[in-house]
Motif scaffolding. Structure first.
Motif, short mmCIF file in Angstrom:
data_model
loop_
_atom_site.label_atom_id
_atom_site.label_comp_id
_atom_site.label_asym_id
_atom_site.label_seq_id
_atom_site.Cartn_x
_atom_site.Cartn_y
_atom_site.Cartn_z
N ASP A 1 43.61 55.69 -13.36
CA ASP A 1 44.66 54.74 -13.71
C ASP A 1 44.09 53.40 -14.16
O ASP A 1 44.68 52.71 -15.00
N SER A 2 42.93 53.04 -13.62
CA SER A 2 42.30 51.76 -13.97
C SER A 2 41.90 51.67 -15.43
O SER A 2 41.68 50.58 -15.96
N GLU A 3 41.80 52.83 -16.12
CA GLU A 3 41.36 52.85 -17.52
C GLU A 3 42.52 52.93 -18.50
O GLU A 3 42.32 52.82 -19.72
N LYS A 4 43.72 53.11 -18.02
CA LYS A 4 44.87 53.32 -18.91
C LYS A 4 45.40 52.00 -19.46
O LYS A 4 45.55 51.03 -18.72
N GLY A 5 45.67 52.00 -20.76
CA GLY A 5 46.25 50.84 -21.40
C GLY A 5 45.35 49.63 -21.45
O GLY A 5 45.82 48.49 -21.57
N GLN A 6 44.04 49.83 -21.44
CA GLN A 6 43.09 48.74 -21.29
C GLN A 6 42.33 48.37 -22.56
O GLN A 6 41.76 47.28 -22.64
N TYR A 7 42.31 49.24 -23.57
CA TYR A 7 41.34 49.06 -24.66
C TYR A 7 42.00 48.84 -26.01
O TYR A 7 43.00 49.48 -26.35
N ASP A 8 41.41 47.93 -26.78
CA ASP A 8 41.88 47.68 -28.14
C ASP A 8 41.50 48.81 -29.08
O ASP A 8 42.23 49.12 -30.03
#
Length: 220
Positions: A110-117
């Protein structure tokens, strides 16, 4: 965890990684796949690179090592620890924010979701098990890492509805037999369909037998 993907990833030993750039990025790309690494692949990567970036299937870190502008917030993801170590050293540990040993067929933390351009997948899809319909799961997981305005970009070697030369046919036969590749049934149309499941805007350009893709406006 998909054990067949573990088998494919295990090919990348320290020895193989030492010759990877010469064999894959120079010889194979030029003469078998007919897609120049620097002029085509690196430029495609550079055009689509953003500040906060996730690279999935890191290889030797060639692309990120050759793109130094505004790229000091990088996460590396790979199933093979050798690749992660090699890429981190080459790119520069000071530029790496996070390293994640993970199978992209498995749901992201979950910590990686929706995090990156931006998220990149270069020469990953043709190594994954299954047909493109099944590989779409990897694309789905990659899309979940993106912000709403983020871009997925990458490249993959096609096996179907393309014209391989003699060298390419030989490598395709050997690599698919050994489990390094699994792309005999991969076509540009199937790649487009897989990407359009999760993105509203998809662009695919073919150079030789390599499909370069970008996908934006991920679907809710």
């Amino acid at each position: 965890m998909d054990t067949s993907n573990e088998k494919g990833a295990s090919i990348y030993t320290h020895l193989i990684l030492k010759v990877y750039d010469t064999w894959v990025l120079n010889i194979s790309n030029t003469y078998a796949w007919r897609c120049n690494t620097q002029d085509v692949l690196l430029n495609h990567f550079r055009r689509n690179m953003a500040a906060k970036h996730l690279d999935i299937g890191v290889g030797t870190g060639y692309y990120l090592a050759n793109i130094t502008d505004n790229t000091n917030n990088i996460t590396l993801m790979d199933l093979n620890p050798n690749s992660l170590t090699s890429a981190t050293k080459r790119i520069g540990p000071h530029r790496i924010n996070h390293i994640l040993q993970h199978d992209i067929f498995m749901p992201l933390p979950d910590s990686e979701k929706g995090q990156y351009d931006t998220v990149s997948m270069y020469y990953l899809l043709h190594c994954l098990r299954g047909n493109m319909h099944e590989k779409a799961q990897a694309i789905e997981h990659a899309s979940q890492a993106l912000t709403d305005g983020g871009t997925l970009h990458g490249a993959t070697i096609l096996g179907k509805d393309v014209k391989h030369n003699g060298f390419g046919r030989y490598l395709m036969k050997i690599y698919n037999k050994k489990g390094i590749f699994c792309n005999i049934a991969d076509s540009s149309e199937d790649l487009k369909d897989a990407l359009e499941r999760y993105f509203d805007h998809v662009t695919i350009k073919q150079h030789g037998v390599v499909a370069l893709f970008t996908a934006t406006n991920k679907k809710k």
